[in-house]
Scaffold this motif. Sequence first.
Motif, PDB file in Angstrom:
ATOM      1  N   LEU A  19      -3.984  -6.485  -2.081  1.00  0.00           N
ATOM      2  CA  LEU A  19      -4.155  -5.070  -2.401  1.00  0.00           C
ATOM      3  C   LEU A  19      -3.423  -4.266  -1.334  1.00  0.00           C
ATOM      4  N   VAL A  20      -2.449  -3.482  -1.760  1.00  0.00           N
ATOM      5  CA  VAL A  20      -1.721  -2.597  -0.858  1.00  0.00           C
ATOM      6  C   VAL A  20      -2.290  -1.202  -1.075  1.00  0.00           C
ATOM      7  N   GLY A  21      -2.888  -0.641  -0.036  1.00  0.00           N
ATOM      8  CA  GLY A  21      -3.514   0.668  -0.165  1.00  0.00           C
ATOM      9  C   GLY A  21      -3.569   1.375   1.170  1.00  0.00           C
ATOM     10  N   LYS A  22      -4.469   2.350   1.251  1.00  0.00           N
ATOM     11  CA  LYS A  22      -4.653   3.082   2.500  1.00  0.00           C
ATOM     12  C   LYS A  22      -6.107   3.514   2.615  1.00  0.00           C
ATOM     13  N   PRO A  23      -6.557   3.770   3.837  1.00  0.00           N
ATOM     14  CA  PRO A  23      -7.930   4.230   4.047  1.00  0.00           C
ATOM     15  C   PRO A  23      -8.164   5.579   3.358  1.00  0.00           C
ATOM     16  N   GLY A  24      -9.361   5.762   2.803  1.00  0.00           N
ATOM     17  CA  GLY A  24      -9.732   7.021   2.185  1.00  0.00           C
ATOM     18  C   GLY A  24      -9.200   7.223   0.777  1.00  0.00           C
ATOM     19  N   CYS A  25      -8.633   6.198   0.187  1.00  0.00           N
ATOM     20  CA  CYS A  25      -8.058   6.280  -1.161  1.00  0.00           C
ATOM     21  C   CYS A  25      -9.110   5.803  -2.159  1.00  0.00           C
ATOM     22  N   HIS A  26      -9.610   6.715  -3.003  1.00  0.00           N
ATOM     23  CA  HIS A  26     -10.668   6.326  -3.935  1.00  0.00           C
ATOM     24  C   HIS A  26     -10.170   5.340  -4.988  1.00  0.00           C
ATOM     25  N   LEU A  27      -8.904   5.442  -5.399  1.00  0.00           N
ATOM     26  CA  LEU A  27      -8.367   4.454  -6.345  1.00  0.00           C
ATOM     27  C   LEU A  27      -8.283   3.072  -5.692  1.00  0.00           C
ATOM     28  N   LYS A  49      -3.596  -4.983   2.621  1.00  0.00           N
ATOM     29  CA  LYS A  49      -2.597  -4.459   3.546  1.00  0.00           C
ATOM     30  C   LYS A  49      -2.649  -2.939   3.517  1.00  0.00           C
ATOM     31  N   ASP A  50      -2.618  -2.357   4.710  1.00  0.00           N
ATOM     32  CA  ASP A  50      -2.689  -0.911   4.885  1.00  0.00           C
ATOM     33  C   ASP A  50      -1.275  -0.345   4.913  1.00  0.00           C
ATOM     34  N   ILE A  51      -0.972   0.463   3.942  1.00  0.00           N
ATOM     35  CA  ILE A  51       0.368   1.023   3.789  1.00  0.00           C
ATOM     36  C   ILE A  51       0.746   1.949   4.965  1.00  0.00           C
ATOM     37  N   THR A  52      -0.266   2.501   5.645  1.00  0.00           N
ATOM     38  CA  THR A  52       0.008   3.410   6.758  1.00  0.00           C
ATOM     39  C   THR A  52       0.397   2.661   8.029  1.00  0.00           C
ATOM     40  N   ARG A  53       0.273   1.345   8.028  1.00  0.00           N
ATOM     41  CA  ARG A  53       0.601   0.537   9.207  1.00  0.00           C
ATOM     42  C   ARG A  53       1.838  -0.338   9.015  1.00  0.00           C
ATOM     43  N   ASP A  54       2.507  -0.151   7.882  1.00  0.00           N
ATOM     44  CA  ASP A  54       3.665  -0.990   7.588  1.00  0.00           C
ATOM     45  C   ASP A  54       4.753  -0.120   6.948  1.00  0.00           C
ATOM     46  N   GLU A  56       7.739  -0.749   5.807  1.00  0.00           N
ATOM     47  CA  GLU A  56       8.360  -1.313   4.610  1.00  0.00           C
ATOM     48  C   GLU A  56       7.473  -1.108   3.384  1.00  0.00           C
ATOM     49  N   LEU A  57       6.187  -1.401   3.513  1.00  0.00           N
ATOM     50  CA  LEU A  57       5.263  -1.187   2.397  1.00  0.00           C
ATOM     51  C   LEU A  57       5.171   0.294   2.041  1.00  0.00           C
ATOM     52  N   TYR A  58       5.153   1.137   3.059  1.00  0.00           N
ATOM     53  CA  TYR A  58       5.101   2.582   2.829  1.00  0.00           C
ATOM     54  C   TYR A  58       6.309   3.038   2.016  1.00  0.00           C
ATOM     55  N   ARG A  59       7.469   2.648   2.435  1.00  0.00           N
ATOM     56  CA  ARG A  59       8.705   3.046   1.758  1.00  0.00           C
ATOM     57  C   ARG A  59       8.733   2.534   0.312  1.00  0.00           C
ATOM     58  N   ARG A  60       8.272   1.339   0.141  1.00  0.00           N
ATOM     59  CA  ARG A  60       8.371   0.681  -1.162  1.00  0.00           C
ATOM     60  C   ARG A  60       7.323   1.141  -2.181  1.00  0.00           C
ATOM     61  N   TRP A  62       4.657   3.812  -1.653  1.00  0.00           N
ATOM     62  CA  TRP A  62       3.870   5.012  -1.362  1.00  0.00           C
ATOM     63  C   TRP A  62       3.375   5.735  -2.609  1.00  0.00           C
ATOM     64  N   GLU A  63       4.208   5.936  -3.588  1.00  0.00           N
ATOM     65  CA  GLU A  63       3.814   6.712  -4.762  1.00  0.00           C
ATOM     66  C   GLU A  63       3.049   5.893  -5.807  1.00  0.00           C
ATOM     67  N   GLN A  64       2.828   4.619  -5.545  1.00  0.00           N
ATOM     68  CA  GLN A  64       2.162   3.762  -6.530  1.00  0.00           C
ATOM     69  C   GLN A  64       0.795   3.264  -6.095  1.00  0.00           C
ATOM     70  N   ILE A  65       0.360   3.539  -4.873  1.00  0.00           N
ATOM     71  CA  ILE A  65      -0.871   2.919  -4.396  1.00  0.00           C
ATOM     72  C   ILE A  65      -2.075   3.327  -5.236  1.00  0.00           C
ATOM     73  N   PRO A  66      -3.017   2.430  -5.368  1.00  0.00           N
ATOM     74  CA  PRO A  66      -3.022   1.059  -4.890  1.00  0.00           C
ATOM     75  C   PRO A  66      -2.093   0.167  -5.720  1.00  0.00           C
ATOM     76  N   VAL A  67      -1.498  -0.774  -5.039  1.00  0.00           N
ATOM     77  CA  VAL A  67      -0.612  -1.740  -5.684  1.00  0.00           C
ATOM     78  C   VAL A  67      -1.251  -3.115  -5.555  1.00  0.00           C
ATOM     79  N   THR A  68      -1.251  -3.861  -6.639  1.00  0.00           N
ATOM     80  CA  THR A  68      -1.781  -5.219  -6.638  1.00  0.00           C
ATOM     81  C   THR A  68      -0.612  -6.195  -6.724  1.00  0.00           C
ATOM     82  N   LEU A  69      -0.581  -7.148  -5.801  1.00  0.00           N
ATOM     83  CA  LEU A  69       0.429  -8.204  -5.800  1.00  0.00           C
ATOM     84  C   LEU A  69      -0.270  -9.528  -6.068  1.00  0.00           C
TER      85      LEU A  69
END
Length: 91
Positions: A19-27, A49-54, A56-60, A62-69
């Motif tokens: 799960l690629v996401g970020k803290p405080g994201c209800h989705l 994985k926290d998108i705010t700490r990576d 590459e993940l942020y760039r890739r 950001w507009e889709q979170i949460p992303v499931t891999l």
Amino acid sequence: MSPLLRRKSPEPADRTVTLVGKPGCHLCDEAREVIVRVTAELGAAFEEKDITRDEELYRRYWEQIPVTLIDGRQHDFWRVDESRLRKALGA
């Protein structure tokens, strides 16, 4: 096709769901609930994985979170459909 040439699908226990996401994201919270439930039932590995700490993940993603891999390949974004996730894991 010959049975010898067919690839056998990996077992759910051999799969990893990320799960690629970020803290405080209800989705992200909603997606996590579904993923944790499904992976626990099927024996698949789960990582987050926290998108705010990576960068590459942020760039890739950001507009889709949460992303499931699944095994590093994008499966879903924004919402996780439980039955679709189960099917993708081979259940």
